[in-house]
Design a protein around this motif. Structure first.
Motif, short mmCIF file in Angstrom:
data_model
loop_
_atom_site.label_atom_id
_atom_site.label_comp_id
_atom_site.label_asym_id
_atom_site.label_seq_id
_atom_site.Cartn_x
_atom_site.Cartn_y
_atom_site.Cartn_z
N GLY A 111 0.79 -1.23 0.00
CA GLY A 111 0.00 0.00 0.00
C GLY A 111 0.82 1.28 0.00
N TRP A 112 2.11 1.21 -0.31
CA TRP A 112 2.92 2.44 -0.40
C TRP A 112 2.35 3.32 -1.51
CZ3 TRP A 112 5.76 3.70 -4.82
CH2 TRP A 112 5.96 2.68 -5.75
N LEU A 113 2.67 4.62 -1.46
CA LEU A 113 2.08 5.57 -2.40
C LEU A 113 3.05 6.07 -3.46
CD1 LEU A 113 0.02 7.60 0.21
CD2 LEU A 113 -0.79 5.77 -1.29
N VAL A 114 4.11 6.74 -3.02
CA VAL A 114 5.07 7.30 -3.97
C VAL A 114 6.49 7.11 -3.45
CG1 VAL A 114 3.48 9.09 -4.82
CG2 VAL A 114 5.06 9.63 -2.96
N LYS A 115 7.44 7.24 -4.36
CA LYS A 115 8.85 7.28 -3.98
C LYS A 115 9.37 8.66 -4.38
CE LYS A 115 9.58 2.38 -4.08
NZ LYS A 115 10.48 1.27 -4.30
N LEU A 116 10.04 9.30 -3.43
CA LEU A 116 10.56 10.65 -3.63
C LEU A 116 12.08 10.66 -3.59
CD1 LEU A 116 8.53 12.56 -0.89
CD2 LEU A 116 8.18 12.80 -3.34
N LYS A 117 12.67 11.43 -4.49
CA LYS A 117 14.10 11.72 -4.36
C LYS A 117 14.18 12.89 -3.38
CE LYS A 117 18.25 12.80 -7.03
NZ LYS A 117 19.07 12.57 -5.88
N VAL A 118 14.82 12.66 -2.24
CA VAL A 118 14.91 13.67 -1.18
C VAL A 118 15.77 14.84 -1.66
CG1 VAL A 118 15.64 14.12 1.20
CG2 VAL A 118 14.59 11.92 0.60
N LEU A 119 15.21 16.05 -1.60
CA LEU A 119 15.94 17.23 -2.07
C LEU A 119 16.68 17.96 -0.95
CD1 LEU A 119 13.32 18.64 -4.61
CD2 LEU A 119 15.36 17.28 -5.09
N ASN A 120 16.25 17.76 0.29
CA ASN A 120 16.89 18.45 1.40
C ASN A 120 17.00 17.51 2.59
OD1 ASN A 120 17.70 20.09 3.49
ND2 ASN A 120 16.05 21.57 3.26
N ARG A 121 18.17 16.89 2.75
CA ARG A 121 18.36 15.90 3.82
C ARG A 121 18.21 16.51 5.21
NH1 ARG A 121 19.92 10.88 1.95
NH2 ARG A 121 20.52 10.20 4.02
N GLU A 122 18.39 17.81 5.33
CA GLU A 122 18.21 18.47 6.64
C GLU A 122 16.79 18.26 7.17
OE1 GLU A 122 20.28 20.47 8.82
OE2 GLU A 122 21.66 19.20 7.68
N GLU A 123 15.82 18.16 6.27
CA GLU A 123 14.42 17.98 6.68
C GLU A 123 14.18 16.66 7.41
OE1 GLU A 123 12.14 20.67 3.32
OE2 GLU A 123 12.15 18.51 3.10
N LEU A 124 15.08 15.69 7.21
CA LEU A 124 14.93 14.40 7.89
C LEU A 124 14.95 14.60 9.40
CD1 LEU A 124 17.28 12.23 5.68
CD2 LEU A 124 14.78 12.26 5.62
N LYS A 125 15.68 15.62 9.86
CA LYS A 125 15.79 15.88 11.30
C LYS A 125 14.45 16.34 11.89
CE LYS A 125 20.63 17.24 10.91
NZ LYS A 125 21.48 18.41 10.73
N GLN A 126 13.54 16.80 11.04
CA GLN A 126 12.24 17.28 11.52
C GLN A 126 11.21 16.14 11.62
OE1 GLN A 126 11.39 20.32 8.64
NE2 GLN A 126 12.83 21.75 9.54
N LEU A 127 11.60 14.95 11.18
CA LEU A 127 10.70 13.80 11.24
C LEU A 127 10.93 13.04 12.54
CD1 LEU A 127 11.09 12.57 7.57
CD2 LEU A 127 9.29 14.01 8.51
N TYR A 128 9.93 12.27 12.93
CA TYR A 128 10.05 11.45 14.14
C TYR A 128 10.58 10.08 13.78
CZ TYR A 128 7.07 15.04 16.18
OH TYR A 128 6.57 16.23 16.61
N THR A 129 11.41 9.53 14.67
CA THR A 129 11.94 8.19 14.44
C THR A 129 11.88 7.38 15.73
OG1 THR A 129 14.16 9.01 14.94
CG2 THR A 129 13.58 8.86 12.60
N SER A 130 12.05 6.08 15.59
CA SER A 130 12.12 5.09 16.67
C SER A 130 11.16 5.35 17.82
CB SER A 130 13.56 4.90 17.13
OG SER A 130 14.12 6.13 17.53
N SER A 131 11.67 5.37 19.05
CA SER A 131 10.77 5.40 20.22
C SER A 131 9.98 6.71 20.30
CB SER A 131 11.57 5.18 21.51
OG SER A 131 12.52 6.20 21.65
N VAL A 132 10.55 7.81 19.81
CA VAL A 132 9.83 9.09 19.83
C VAL A 132 8.61 9.00 18.92
CG1 VAL A 132 9.99 11.57 19.36
CG2 VAL A 132 11.94 10.35 20.35
N ALA A 133 8.81 8.42 17.73
CA ALA A 133 7.70 8.24 16.79
C ALA A 133 6.62 7.34 17.40
CB ALA A 133 8.21 7.63 15.49
#
Length: 152
Positions: A111-133
């Motif tokens: 059920g995945w939707l799209v695949k994106l080429k990430v243009l700004n890797r800095e934005e990854l820091k604004q996402l939640y990961t692991s236990s915080v997510a």
């Protein structure tokens, strides 16, 4: 079931993904190199109900973080799926446009939707990961009293 999976109220929350969580919108991203596969979470598909329509942005389209990569409709809901990062769509899952219920049945797989080429890797820091997510998703599950189920 994937490794590193937390299950809360029957909702699966894989710990190895990135999460964009904005209000009741919960979107996941899986990064492989510079390409992020994007989909909606088990919680999101449960809240939406049985999907009857999925429209994806076209390959080659650039989207900003928070802007829609897709729109979805169910019997009780219609809305946009925000992009977790700014990127260029390099692949779309045409299967979900033909069979929207794939998103309900297998939100982290077929059920995945799209695949994106990430243009700004800095934005990854604004996402939640692991236990915080997991904690953020758990909070949403509890506040909305969600019990996940797979709609077939």
């Amino acid at each position: 079931m994937a490794e590193n999976m937390v299950v809360e109220s029957n909702c699966e929350v894989p710990e190895d993904l990135y999460y964009y969580i904005e209000g009741k919108n919960t979107v996941w991203g899986k990064l492989e190199g510079d390409v992020m596969t994007v989909g909606i979470t088990d919680v999101a598909q449960t809240m939406a109900g049985k999907l009857v329509k999925v429209r994806l942005k076209k390959k080659g389209v650039k989207v900003d973080r928070g802007r829609p990569v897709a729109t979805m409709e169910s019997g009780k809901w219609a809305g946009a799926v925000p992009s977790p990062v700014s990127g260029e769509i390099v692949e779309v899952n045409e299967e979900v446009e033909k069979s929207p219920s794939l998103v309900n049945q297998d939100p982290y797989g077929k059920g995945w939707l799209v695949k994106l080429k990430v243009l700004n890797r800095e934005e990854l820091k604004q996402l939640y990961t692991s236990s915080v997510a997991v904690d953020k998703v758990r909070g949403l599950i509890q506040s909305e009293k969600i019990q996940c189920k797979r709609v077939t």
